[in-house]
Design an enzyme around this catalytic site. Structure first.
Site, PDB file in Angstrom:
ATOM      1  N   GLN A 144    -105.095 -53.174   7.803  1.00 58.51           N
ATOM      2  CA  GLN A 144    -104.561 -52.099   8.889  1.00 58.51           C
ATOM      3  C   GLN A 144    -105.146 -50.635   8.343  1.00 58.51           C
ATOM      4  OE1 GLN A 144    -100.293 -52.328   8.663  1.00 58.51           O
ATOM      5  NE2 GLN A 144    -100.247 -52.185   6.528  1.00 58.51           N
TER       6      GLN A 144
ATOM      7  N   HIS B  92     -84.061 -45.384   6.897  1.00 60.66           N
ATOM      8  CA  HIS B  92     -83.678 -46.288   5.580  1.00 60.66           C
ATOM      9  C   HIS B  92     -82.139 -46.560   5.362  1.00 60.66           C
ATOM     10  CE1 HIS B  92     -88.112 -45.376   4.868  1.00 60.66           C
ATOM     11  NE2 HIS B  92     -88.233 -46.593   5.130  1.00 60.66           N
TER      12      HIS B  92
ATOM     13  N   ASP C  59     -93.398 -48.976   1.753  1.00 57.60           N
ATOM     14  CA  ASP C  59     -93.207 -47.550   1.401  1.00 57.60           C
ATOM     15  C   ASP C  59     -92.069 -47.642  -0.036  1.00 57.60           C
ATOM     16  OD1 ASP C  59     -90.875 -47.207   2.821  1.00 57.60           O
ATOM     17  OD2 ASP C  59     -92.125 -47.732   4.394  1.00 57.60           O
TER      18      ASP C  59
ATOM     19  N   GLU D   4     -94.409 -57.597   0.884  1.00 57.67           N
ATOM     20  CA  GLU D   4     -95.230 -56.576   1.516  1.00 57.67           C
ATOM     21  C   GLU D   4     -96.906 -57.210   1.744  1.00 57.67           C
ATOM     22  OE1 GLU D   4     -95.156 -53.659   3.546  1.00 57.67           O
ATOM     23  OE2 GLU D   4     -97.143 -54.025   3.522  1.00 57.67           O
TER      24      GLU D   4
ATOM     25  N   ASP E 274     -97.598 -62.513   2.649  1.00 53.39           N
ATOM     26  CA  ASP E 274     -97.186 -62.727   3.699  1.00 53.39           C
ATOM     27  C   ASP E 274     -95.701 -63.170   3.920  1.00 53.39           C
ATOM     28  OD1 ASP E 274     -96.837 -63.155   6.562  1.00 53.39           O
ATOM     29  OD2 ASP E 274     -98.632 -64.274   6.787  1.00 53.39           O
ATOM     30  N   GLY E 275     -95.122 -62.253   4.441  1.00 53.46           N
ATOM     31  CA  GLY E 275     -93.539 -62.473   4.636  1.00 53.46           C
ATOM     32  C   GLY E 275     -93.294 -63.621   5.245  1.00 53.46           C
TER      33      GLY E 275
ATOM     34  N   ASP F 131     -88.426 -55.006   7.302  1.00 52.40           N
ATOM     35  CA  ASP F 131     -88.498 -53.578   7.701  1.00 52.40           C
ATOM     36  C   ASP F 131     -89.990 -53.733   8.078  1.00 52.40           C
ATOM     37  OD1 ASP F 131     -89.121 -50.991   7.613  1.00 52.40           O
ATOM     38  OD2 ASP F 131     -88.963 -50.752   5.371  1.00 52.40           O
ATOM     39  N   SER F 132     -90.222 -53.999   9.327  1.00 52.71           N
ATOM     40  CA  SER F 132     -91.662 -54.099   9.733  1.00 52.71           C
ATOM     41  C   SER F 132     -92.205 -53.011  10.396  1.00 52.71           C
ATOM     42  CB  SER F 132     -91.788 -55.463  10.760  1.00 52.71           C
ATOM     43  OG  SER F 132     -91.324 -55.227  11.755  1.00 52.71           O
TER      44      SER F 132
ATOM     45  N   PRO G 175    -100.250 -57.347  12.399  1.00 49.98           N
ATOM     46  CA  PRO G 175     -99.655 -58.105  11.395  1.00 49.98           C
ATOM     47  C   PRO G 175     -98.429 -58.491  11.440  1.00 49.98           C
ATOM     48  CG  PRO G 175    -100.330 -55.788  10.461  1.00 49.98           C
ATOM     49  CD  PRO G 175    -101.020 -56.249  11.860  1.00 49.98           C
TER      50      PRO G 175
HETATM   51  N1  SPD Z   1     -92.905 -47.505  15.775  1.00 56.43           N
HETATM   52  C1  SPD Z   1     -92.586 -47.736  14.123  1.00 56.43           C
HETATM   53  C2  SPD Z   1     -91.570 -48.723  13.732  1.00 56.43           C
HETATM   54  C3  SPD Z   1     -91.630 -48.693  12.403  1.00 56.43           C
HETATM   55  C4  SPD Z   1     -90.673 -49.290  11.650  1.00 56.43           C
HETATM   56  N2  SPD Z   1     -90.759 -49.406  10.169  1.00 56.43           N
HETATM   57  C5  SPD Z   1     -91.024 -48.404   9.332  1.00 56.43           C
HETATM   58  C6  SPD Z   1     -91.079 -48.755   8.019  1.00 56.43           C
HETATM   59  C7  SPD Z   1     -90.283 -47.725   7.214  1.00 56.43           C
HETATM   60  N3  SPD Z   1     -89.877 -48.037   5.936  1.00 56.43           N
END
Ligand code: SPD
Length: 277
Positions: free
Chosen positions: A30, A61, A85, A105, A136-137, A154-155, A161
């Site tokens: 990406q 978070h 992150d 991740e 790939d989860g 946490d996507s 992806p």
């Molecule tokens: N529209 C953005 C949604 C993102 C959600 N995940 C953020 C990752 C932070 N750890």
């Protein structure tokens, strides 16, 4: 430099004034962009969508981790899918019950970029409790059976992806990867913008899990400033089985989450939920 950087959608866009572009590259997965701003600190964009700002990341978070980790009575083994992150991992390893976290991740460059530019977010990526896997989860959960107490997704948004993290096949595999009293939690998008993403995630989780609940919280980094997180649970109800004492005993210094916020966050206004019954 003061260049405006926008997240653009079909019918709206919102932007941040960048003091400086700190990093901008296409990874194998990406587009990754890091800007610096006057008021919100550094901001991470993936494929032109805001993932976090230094100023507000704690809201997201804390809310994707603590409600579920304080509901499950003994969350020892946790899987995080995405979260490169490190912010979700940082909050997860604060829980004394948590002994081991696998974090999967898909984009190793996100991990490296966040280690460099967001040290306070990525601070626990080297935690002794953590096993960080670049992969790939969606594939990762396919052969896991009955091992996780909690699965946290946490996507990014359900396009590109992350698309395969929002469908029934994935939720079935995640269900199998969890123990008999396992809980799953996923970011479930905005209740205002691209409402279909929100509706679809909630409907799919309701189809798979006997207990589901959605919580709402402020997230100024994302479109319209409110975001949702949805929990699917095999046994524990995030409101009825929540034990406030667990949070008090943990002695956490959270900035948004607490036992009162836990309760009221699950009170979704009727108009948000009415299409999802
Ligand atoms: N529209 C953005 C949604 C993102 C959600 N995940 C953020 C990752 C932070 N750890």
């Amino acid at each position: 430099m003061n260049e405006w950087i926008y997240e653009t959608h079909d019918t709206m866009k919102y932007g941040f004034k960048a003091k400086e572009i700190l990093y901008h590259k296409q990874s194998l997965i990406q587009d990754i962009l890091v800007i610096d701003t006057e008021k919100y600190g550094k901001i991470l964009f993936l494929d032109n969508c805001v993932m976090l700002s230094e100023k507000w990341e704690f809201l997201y978070h804390e809310m994707i981790t603590h409600p579920v980790l304080f509901t499950h009575p003994q969350p020892e083994n946790v899987l995080i899918i995405g979260g490169g992150d490190g912010g979700t991992l940082r909050e997860t390893v604060r829980h004394a019950h948590v002994k081991h976290v696998d974090m999967v991740e898909i984009d190793g460059d996100v991990i490296d970029v966040c280690k460099k530019f967001f040290p306070q977010v990525s601070s626990e990526l080297n935690s002794p409790k953590a096993n960080v896997v670049v992969g790939d989860g969606i594939e990762y959960v396919k052969d896991k059976k009955g091992i996780y107490d909690v699965v946290i997704i946490d996507s990014s948004d359900p396009v590109g992806p992350a698309e395969g993290l929002f469908n029934q096949e994935f939720y079935n595999n995640a269900w199998q990867a969890m123990k008999d009293d396992g809980m799953l939690v996923t970011q479930s998008e905005s209740p205002f913008y691209v409402k279909e993403f929100f509706t679809e995630a909630v409907v799919q989780i309701k189809d798979r899990f006997p207990i589901t609940a959605t919580l709402l919280f402020p997230m100024p980094d994302y479109p319209f400033g409110l975001w949702t997180i949805t929990i699917g649970s095999k046994k524990y109800h995030p409101v009825k089985d929540y034990n406030k004492e667990a949070f008090k005993k943990a002695g956490f210094n959270t900035r948004y989450y607490n036992e009162v916020i836990h309760g009221f966050s699950f009170n979704m206004p009727r108009f948000f939920m009415e299409e999802n019954r």
